[in-house]
Design an enzyme around this catalytic site. Structure first.
Site, mmCIF file in Angstrom:
data_model
loop_
_atom_site.group_PDB
_atom_site.id
_atom_site.type_symbol
_atom_site.label_atom_id
_atom_site.label_comp_id
_atom_site.label_asym_id
_atom_site.label_seq_id
_atom_site.Cartn_x
_atom_site.Cartn_y
_atom_site.Cartn_z
ATOM 1 N N ASP A 91 0.839 -1.197 0.000
ATOM 2 C CA ASP A 91 0.000 0.000 0.000
ATOM 3 C C ASP A 91 0.872 1.244 0.000
ATOM 4 O OD1 ASP A 91 0.722 -0.675 2.776
ATOM 5 O OD2 ASP A 91 -0.517 1.044 3.316
ATOM 6 N N ASP A 122 8.593 3.841 -1.527
ATOM 7 C CA ASP A 122 7.933 3.421 -0.293
ATOM 8 C C ASP A 122 6.576 2.813 -0.602
ATOM 9 O OD1 ASP A 122 7.111 3.148 2.328
ATOM 10 O OD2 ASP A 122 6.759 5.285 2.642
ATOM 11 N N GLU A 153 -0.013 -0.722 5.740
ATOM 12 C CA GLU A 153 1.018 -0.223 6.655
ATOM 13 C C GLU A 153 0.913 1.279 6.846
ATOM 14 O OE1 GLU A 153 4.875 1.473 7.959
ATOM 15 O OE2 GLU A 153 3.812 1.829 6.086
ATOM 16 N N GLU A 154 0.599 2.002 5.769
ATOM 17 C CA GLU A 154 0.611 3.461 5.842
ATOM 18 C C GLU A 154 -0.541 4.010 6.680
ATOM 19 O OE1 GLU A 154 3.041 5.040 4.978
ATOM 20 O OE2 GLU A 154 3.987 4.255 3.180
ATOM 21 N N GLU A 158 -1.024 -1.151 12.784
ATOM 22 C CA GLU A 158 -1.017 -2.041 13.946
ATOM 23 C C GLU A 158 -1.943 -3.240 13.772
ATOM 24 O OE1 GLU A 158 -4.352 0.828 14.638
ATOM 25 O OE2 GLU A 158 -2.288 0.941 13.924
ATOM 26 N N HIS A 418 6.371 9.843 0.907
ATOM 27 C CA HIS A 418 5.263 10.595 1.493
ATOM 28 C C HIS A 418 5.164 12.012 0.935
ATOM 29 C CE1 HIS A 418 4.730 7.953 5.356
ATOM 30 N NE2 HIS A 418 5.221 7.243 4.345
#
Length: 448
Positions: A91, A122, A153-154, A158, A418
């Site tokens: 992702d 990324d 993940e982004e 968690e 990002h």
């Protein structure tokens, strides 16, 4: 296979690696709420296809509760050989304002040996560094291989942590390679030994039932936006240091970037000062940092002459490796409540937390990685920290305390992760994939 054969195999496969990275990066796999879900599932399917092409005998998507699927793959270890877990995520961050991009964010564009596009670094470069390294062995791996490629993940990473805690045997390994970091500069090999954790939340301030005319009520009616601004600016002192009680500055023992390097990498404008105290390594890798990452208020283009009844902000806190994200976010929330002016109504929600990481001094796997990286880059790596967070890492450390966790990748500091105009240097990607393949060979060798 010999190291020479490994290097040749990775180099020979680079045209295919680049084409596969283009395919993967063309998918807008943004796993944030409000974005289409279909591209995220499409990226999962392509990741599954790519791992199959790497010669892994078992590849499947696995459900992650409350999240998008992860892609899992494995190959059994030869007798007596260790097992290595490889991690990445498919992702990506939202592209943001398309006007800030020199090339379309989801049309990967090759310019002067660098591939531009959201996710090219990324972390789809991490996915492809694993695929390229594994392809070099043509299905005959010197160690056991496990791969987990995450799908969210982004945002709210968690959720994979809970999956790992419920399925420890699935990911159990002797060493873990996390391909979601990078070198300070292209060609400057490094291993990330420190990660800050992360906590984030949304704050909402309310003062009025509805907007009121700023001419007839301004000066007496409490402005929610003004209140929120006062609260947010109180988080830092005039020097830019965090002033929330219980969040002190830390110290990083290794060498960080120079001010000149950092200013260039971060794009700090001429005449604008850096903020905070201590060395840059201290500020970037071992201290708390608070950033307002979003603000819900009327835009300038849509502004009307009214006192605002409600304002919201998204606040992100970076937490040193030894810090506790939950305690940290509680401290920040309590502080904001204390400094709220005029008796305004304050609410908090949408909490996200992720733990930091501090590597041990190293063992057999780190020694093998040092040798592999020195061969691939021409010089040995150095230890660096990273200000970003990878929520899974500390969970793996808790679950498998004997495993060595190694963080490296192709996301150099100028890669624009990002940010607009994200890119990956393809020669850096080749060297990272070569490093990983040589590392697997070294670790599976009786001499290592």
């Amino acid at each position: 296979m010999t190291p020479d054969q490994i290097e040749s195999a990775v180099a020979a496969s680079m045209p295919q690696t680049v084409e596969d990275l283009k395919r993967l990066a063309a998918i807008p796999s943004v796993a944030f709420p409000g974005h289409p879900e279909e591209p995220v599932f499409a990226a999962a399917a392509l990741t599954e296809e790519l791992l199959r092409s790497a010669g892994l005998p078992h590849v499947q998507q696995v459900a992650v509760e409350g999240s998008f699927p992860a892609v899992y793959a494995e190959a059994p270890a030869p007798p007596g050989a260790p097992t290595v877990l490889l991690y990445a995520h498919y992702d990506v961050q939202p592209a943001g304002d398309p006007a800030a991009w020199r090339t379309p964010p989801f049309e990967p564009t090759l310019i002067d040996g660098r591939l531009y596009g959201r996710g090219t670094a990324d972390d789809k470069s991490g996915v492809m560094s694993h695929v390229a390294a594994l392809r070099a062995f043509r299905g005959r791996f010197p160690v056991g291989i496990k791969v987990i490629v995450e799908g969210q993940e982004e945002y709210a990473g968690e959720r994979l942590e809970a999956f790992v805690e419920r399925n420890p045997d699935l990911l159990r390994a002797d060493a873990v390679v996390v391909a979601d970091t990078g070198n300070p500069r292209v060609g400057d090999p490094a291993v990330t030994t420190s990660l800050r954790g992360m906590a984030a939340f949304t704050i909402e301030v309310r003062t009025l039932r509805e907007p009121v005319h700023s001419g007839s009520a301004g000066g007496a009616a409490p402005d929610a936006l003004a209140a929120l601004m006062r609260m947010l600016t109180s988080l830092h002192d005039d020097n830019g240091d965090v002033r929330v009680p219980g969040l002190p500055r830390g110290a990083f023992l290794g060498q960080g970037p120079s001010e000149e390097e950092f200013r260039k990498t971060a794009g700090v404008l001429d005449g604008v000062s850096l903020v905070g105290s201590g060395s840059l390594a201290d500020r970037l890798w071992s201290s708390f940092a608070i950033t307002v990452t979003g603000l819900d208020v009327p835009s300038v283009a849509q502004a009307v002459n009214a006192v605002q009844p409600v304002a919201r902000a998204r606040v992100t806190v970076r937490v040193p490796p030894a810090g506790d994200p939950k305690t940290t976010v509680n401290a920040v929330v309590d502080f904001l409540r204390q400094v709220a002016p005029w008796g305004v109504q304050v609410g908090f929600g949408d909490f996200t937390v992720g733990s930091g990481f501090q590597a041990d001094s190293g063992g057999t796997a780190r020694a093998a990685l040092n040798r592999a990286m020195e061969r691939a880059f021409g010089r040995p790596p150095r230890d660096v920290g990273a200000g970003g967070s990878i929520p899974l890492v500390n969970t793996l450390l808790r679950q498998f305390p004997a495993a060595e966790i190694l963080l490296f990748g192709a996301e150099d500091e100028d890669a624009g992760c990002h940010a607009p105009n994200e890119r990956v240097d393809l020669e850096e990607l080749r060297k990272v994939a070569t490093t990983e393949a040589l590392f697997l060979l070294e670790l599976g060798s009786p001499a290592s």
